[in-house]
Design an enzyme around this catalytic site. Structure first.
Site, PDB file in Angstrom:
ATOM      1  N   LEU A   1      79.468 -23.327  76.449  1.00  0.00           N
ATOM      2  CA  LEU A   1      78.799 -22.773  77.461  1.00  0.00           C
ATOM      3  C   LEU A   1      77.898 -24.034  78.158  1.00  0.00           C
ATOM      4  O   LEU A   1      77.313 -23.681  79.173  1.00  0.00           O
ATOM      5  CB  LEU A   1      77.911 -21.757  77.278  1.00  0.00           C
ATOM      6  CG  LEU A   1      78.526 -20.223  77.614  1.00  0.00           C
ATOM      7  CD1 LEU A   1      79.623 -19.804  76.759  1.00  0.00           C
ATOM      8  CD2 LEU A   1      77.600 -19.133  77.714  1.00  0.00           C
TER       9      LEU A   1
ATOM     10  N   PRO B   1      58.124 -12.059  46.583  1.00  0.00           N
ATOM     11  CA  PRO B   1      57.811 -13.491  46.714  1.00  0.00           C
ATOM     12  C   PRO B   1      58.629 -14.592  45.873  1.00  0.00           C
ATOM     13  O   PRO B   1      58.901 -15.506  46.082  1.00  0.00           O
ATOM     14  CB  PRO B   1      56.355 -13.522  46.781  1.00  0.00           C
ATOM     15  CG  PRO B   1      55.924 -12.165  47.197  1.00  0.00           C
ATOM     16  CD  PRO B   1      56.948 -11.247  46.650  1.00  0.00           C
TER      17      PRO B   1
ATOM     18  N   GLY C   1      74.921 -26.154  78.804  1.00  0.00           N
ATOM     19  CA  GLY C   1      73.324 -26.117  78.908  1.00  0.00           C
ATOM     20  C   GLY C   1      73.125 -24.454  79.104  1.00  0.00           C
ATOM     21  O   GLY C   1      72.240 -24.118  78.536  1.00  0.00           O
TER      22      GLY C   1
ATOM     23  N   PHE D   1      65.180  -0.464  51.464  1.00  0.00           N
ATOM     24  CA  PHE D   1      65.558  -0.551  50.281  1.00  0.00           C
ATOM     25  C   PHE D   1      64.583  -2.056  49.875  1.00  0.00           C
ATOM     26  O   PHE D   1      64.709  -3.142  50.647  1.00  0.00           O
ATOM     27  CB  PHE D   1      67.071  -1.097  49.857  1.00  0.00           C
ATOM     28  CG  PHE D   1      67.456  -1.778  48.670  1.00  0.00           C
ATOM     29  CD1 PHE D   1      67.097  -0.739  47.617  1.00  0.00           C
ATOM     30  CD2 PHE D   1      67.851  -3.020  48.617  1.00  0.00           C
ATOM     31  CE1 PHE D   1      67.410  -1.351  46.164  1.00  0.00           C
ATOM     32  CE2 PHE D   1      68.242  -3.255  47.373  1.00  0.00           C
ATOM     33  CZ  PHE D   1      68.179  -2.582  46.162  1.00  0.00           C
TER      34      PHE D   1
ATOM     35  N   THR E   1      63.749  -4.761  54.813  1.00  0.00           N
ATOM     36  CA  THR E   1      64.329  -4.087  56.256  1.00  0.00           C
ATOM     37  C   THR E   1      63.731  -2.793  56.428  1.00  0.00           C
ATOM     38  O   THR E   1      64.034  -1.900  55.349  1.00  0.00           O
ATOM     39  CB  THR E   1      65.839  -4.257  56.208  1.00  0.00           C
ATOM     40  OG1 THR E   1      66.166  -5.642  56.306  1.00  0.00           O
ATOM     41  CG2 THR E   1      66.115  -3.610  57.667  1.00  0.00           C
TER      42      THR E   1
ATOM     43  N   GLU F   1      71.399 -10.208  51.289  1.00  0.00           N
ATOM     44  CA  GLU F   1      72.547  -9.681  50.589  1.00  0.00           C
ATOM     45  C   GLU F   1      73.326 -10.748  49.690  1.00  0.00           C
ATOM     46  O   GLU F   1      74.366 -10.705  49.568  1.00  0.00           O
ATOM     47  CB  GLU F   1      73.492  -8.904  51.580  1.00  0.00           C
ATOM     48  CG  GLU F   1      72.985  -7.938  52.449  1.00  0.00           C
ATOM     49  CD  GLU F   1      72.624  -6.602  51.475  1.00  0.00           C
ATOM     50  OE1 GLU F   1      73.542  -6.279  50.432  1.00  0.00           O
ATOM     51  OE2 GLU F   1      71.528  -5.978  51.686  1.00  0.00           O
TER      52      GLU F   1
ATOM     53  N   TRP G   1      60.429  -9.253  52.420  1.00  0.00           N
ATOM     54  CA  TRP G   1      61.441  -8.953  53.263  1.00  0.00           C
ATOM     55  C   TRP G   1      62.317  -7.666  53.321  1.00  0.00           C
ATOM     56  O   TRP G   1      63.403  -7.463  53.560  1.00  0.00           O
ATOM     57  CB  TRP G   1      62.610 -10.017  52.673  1.00  0.00           C
ATOM     58  CG  TRP G   1      62.253 -11.255  52.175  1.00  0.00           C
ATOM     59  CD1 TRP G   1      62.268 -11.963  51.098  1.00  0.00           C
ATOM     60  CD2 TRP G   1      61.596 -12.471  53.222  1.00  0.00           C
ATOM     61  NE1 TRP G   1      61.924 -13.329  50.905  1.00  0.00           N
ATOM     62  CE2 TRP G   1      61.437 -13.687  52.452  1.00  0.00           C
ATOM     63  CE3 TRP G   1      61.256 -12.374  54.354  1.00  0.00           C
ATOM     64  CZ2 TRP G   1      61.013 -14.582  52.640  1.00  0.00           C
ATOM     65  CZ3 TRP G   1      60.584 -13.513  54.956  1.00  0.00           C
ATOM     66  CH2 TRP G   1      60.782 -14.707  54.131  1.00  0.00           C
TER      67      TRP G   1
ATOM     68  N   GLN H   1      92.175 -29.567  76.406  1.00  0.00           N
ATOM     69  CA  GLN H   1      92.588 -29.280  75.074  1.00  0.00           C
ATOM     70  C   GLN H   1      91.473 -29.130  74.102  1.00  0.00           C
ATOM     71  O   GLN H   1      91.310 -28.442  73.146  1.00  0.00           O
ATOM     72  CB  GLN H   1      93.518 -30.420  74.592  1.00  0.00           C
ATOM     73  CG  GLN H   1      94.992 -29.980  74.773  1.00  0.00           C
ATOM     74  CD  GLN H   1      95.848 -31.166  73.847  1.00  0.00           C
ATOM     75  OE1 GLN H   1      95.315 -31.900  73.004  1.00  0.00           O
ATOM     76  NE2 GLN H   1      97.149 -30.822  74.077  1.00  0.00           N
TER      77      GLN H   1
END
Ligand SMILES: Cc1cc2nc3c(=O)[nH]c(=O)nc-3n(C[C@H](O)[C@H](O)[C@H](O)COP(=O)(O)OP(=O)(O)OC[C@H]3O[C@@H](n4cnc5c(N)ncnc54)[C@H](O)[C@@H]3O)c2cc1C
Length: 408
Positions: free
Chosen positions: A363, A136, A365, A131, A168, A388, A166, A303
């Site tokens: 997590l 630009p 590092g 689509f 897709t 979108e 752009w 906590q």
């Protein structure tokens, strides 16, 4: 909350549960294990799309079946699962669906019958759809589209010229749906959509973009250089376009409401993809916090970490409920009085960015490295606040709906 959601029930039917479990299995066994590889390769994951085609997940039947599923939750539930697996691969699988929705919202039954199957191809010969609206100088401001469509009455052909960006699947799709201006003085109301059939001379791929996230999904410029398409490639047909243009030129308004409604109905589908990334991020961080030990205890026993996980889980559920509400409203023809479709897209995309960032934090590092998927989830999540309709544009629409003012 308004009257327009009375009767909304988030209980999934047996059919939707069945589809959810089926997509979940594919996302877990095929999509998630392939995510890191295709992110690194920055290429369209054809083998995974083919796998999806083999089981019927990448097919017109599946998309149409879920689009018309009676509760309205079918597509939202399926897309959450798929994007839980991996967003770049997920977008490679559903990108055609977004192009198909653009075609279906303007096309005649004959045009749908002709072009939708060609967008998907077959199990042995998988094809894609694209689509192409953005340019630009015309991103959020779609009224500024410069691509021109000029009618050649002698040959009953439309001639398209312009540069799209752009897109897709742009340039690698079998069928492109292109938005062009027939009368630039009328802004969005002077625009129409056209199908560019496979192999049409003059359509070529420009630059392919190297991106921050969803790197398995192909994003490129599409150049239209004297692209000639038959008259019946104008979606909706010429009589309808002529009528509309005459109405607009005579000063009559209307049509915007219908276009607005179409956007409100497709936004929850995009929101569901973001919910999938948010849930994946939360689950990964939760599992890590249950195992990782520091100071002689699980980090989840602090906590600070448990509260963060509590907020993450809560926000994922909020995003999902708002997404399901909007999807349900779309299916049941309820008016989007407060732009509930935009609300779902805004909340889900901002949630995906926030939850995936917190997952990296949990997590430590390890989260910052490519040894774990949460840094990829975070990169992937960011696109949802941009494409979108950006978060600012969603707020603009919601702001107008809730104030009744012409907010700019
Ligand atoms: C990976 C990817 C895939 C895409 N896929 C497609 C596709 O398949 N087809 C397609 O047609 N397009 C596609 N797009 C384009 C996408 O929809 C646009 O990028 C998006 O609409 C924003 O337009 P823009 O990038 O020109 O940003 P701009 O419109 O230039 O916006 C820049 C900034 O200004 C803000 N802004 C602009 N106007 C206002 C305003 N009135 N009030 C407040 N803030 C404002 C925006 O919110 C944003 O923060 C894709 C983009 C990407 C990155």
């Amino acid at each position: 909350m308004t009257e327009s959601v009375s009767g909304f029930c988030p209980e999934l039917s047996d059919d939707v549960r069945e589809v959810r479990d089926w997509v979940r299995e594919f996302a877990r066994d095929v999509v998630r294990p392939a995510g890191a590889e295709w992110d690194e390769r920055e290429e369209t994951p054809w083998p995974v799309i083919q796998e999806a085609a083999k089981i019927g997940l990448y097919s017109l039947d599946f998309f149409a079946g879920q689009w018309f599923e009676e509760s309205g939750l079918g597509l939202a539930v399926a897309f959450e699962e798929l994007f839980w697996g991996d967003a770049g691969i997920g977008l490679s699988i559903v990108g055609t669906g977004l192009a198909a929705a653009a075609l279906a919202s303007n096309g005649t039954p004959e045009q749908m019958g002709e072009w939708l199957p060609q967008m998907f191809g077959s199990v042995d010969d998988v094809k894609l759809g694209a689509f192409c609206a953005s340019e630009p100088d015309a991103g959020s401001d779609v009224g500024a589209i410069r691509t021109r469509a000029v009618y050649d009455a002698a040959k009953d052909e439309w001639v398209l010229n312009g540069v799209k960006t752009w897109a897709t699947n742009g340039g690698i799709a079998n069928v492109h749906v292109v938005v062009a201006s027939v009368d630039p003085s009328l802004g969005t109301r002077g625009q129409a959509s056209f199908v560019v059939p496979p192999g049409t001379p003059g359509l070529s791929q420009g630059q392919k973009f190297r991106k921050h996230g969803i790197r398995a999904s192909h994003t490129a410029e599409v150049i239209l250089d004297d692209v000639r398409v038959p008259g019946d490639c104008l979606l909706g047909g010429k009589d309808k376009l002529d009528e509309r243009l005459a109405r607009v030129r005579s000063g009559a308004r209307g049509g915007e409401q219908a276009a607005m409604r179409t956007f409100e109905t497709t936004r929850p589908v995009v929101a569901a993809m973001a919910v999938g990334i948010a849930r994946a991020s939360f689950e990964y961080a939760r599992d890590y916090a249950r195992e990782r030990e520091q100071f002689g205890r699980k980090i989840g026993e602090n906590q600070a970490i448990a509260f963060l996980l509590a907020d993450m889980a809560t926000r994922v559920d909020v995003a999902r409920f708002m997404t399901w509400r909007a999807a349900w409203m779309a299916r049941h023809g309820r008016p989007f009085e407060q732009a509930e479709g935009s609300m779902s897209k805004l909340v889900a995309s901002e949630t995906a960015v926030w939850v995936s960032e917190q997952a990296i934090q949990i997590l430590g590092g390890a989260g910052y490295t490519r040894e774990h998927p949460v840094e990829r989830f975070h990169r992937d999540a960011k696109i949802f606040t941009i494409f979108e309709g950006t978060s600012e544009i969603q707020r603009l629409i919601i702001g107008r709906a809730v104030t009744g003012l012409p907010v700019r």
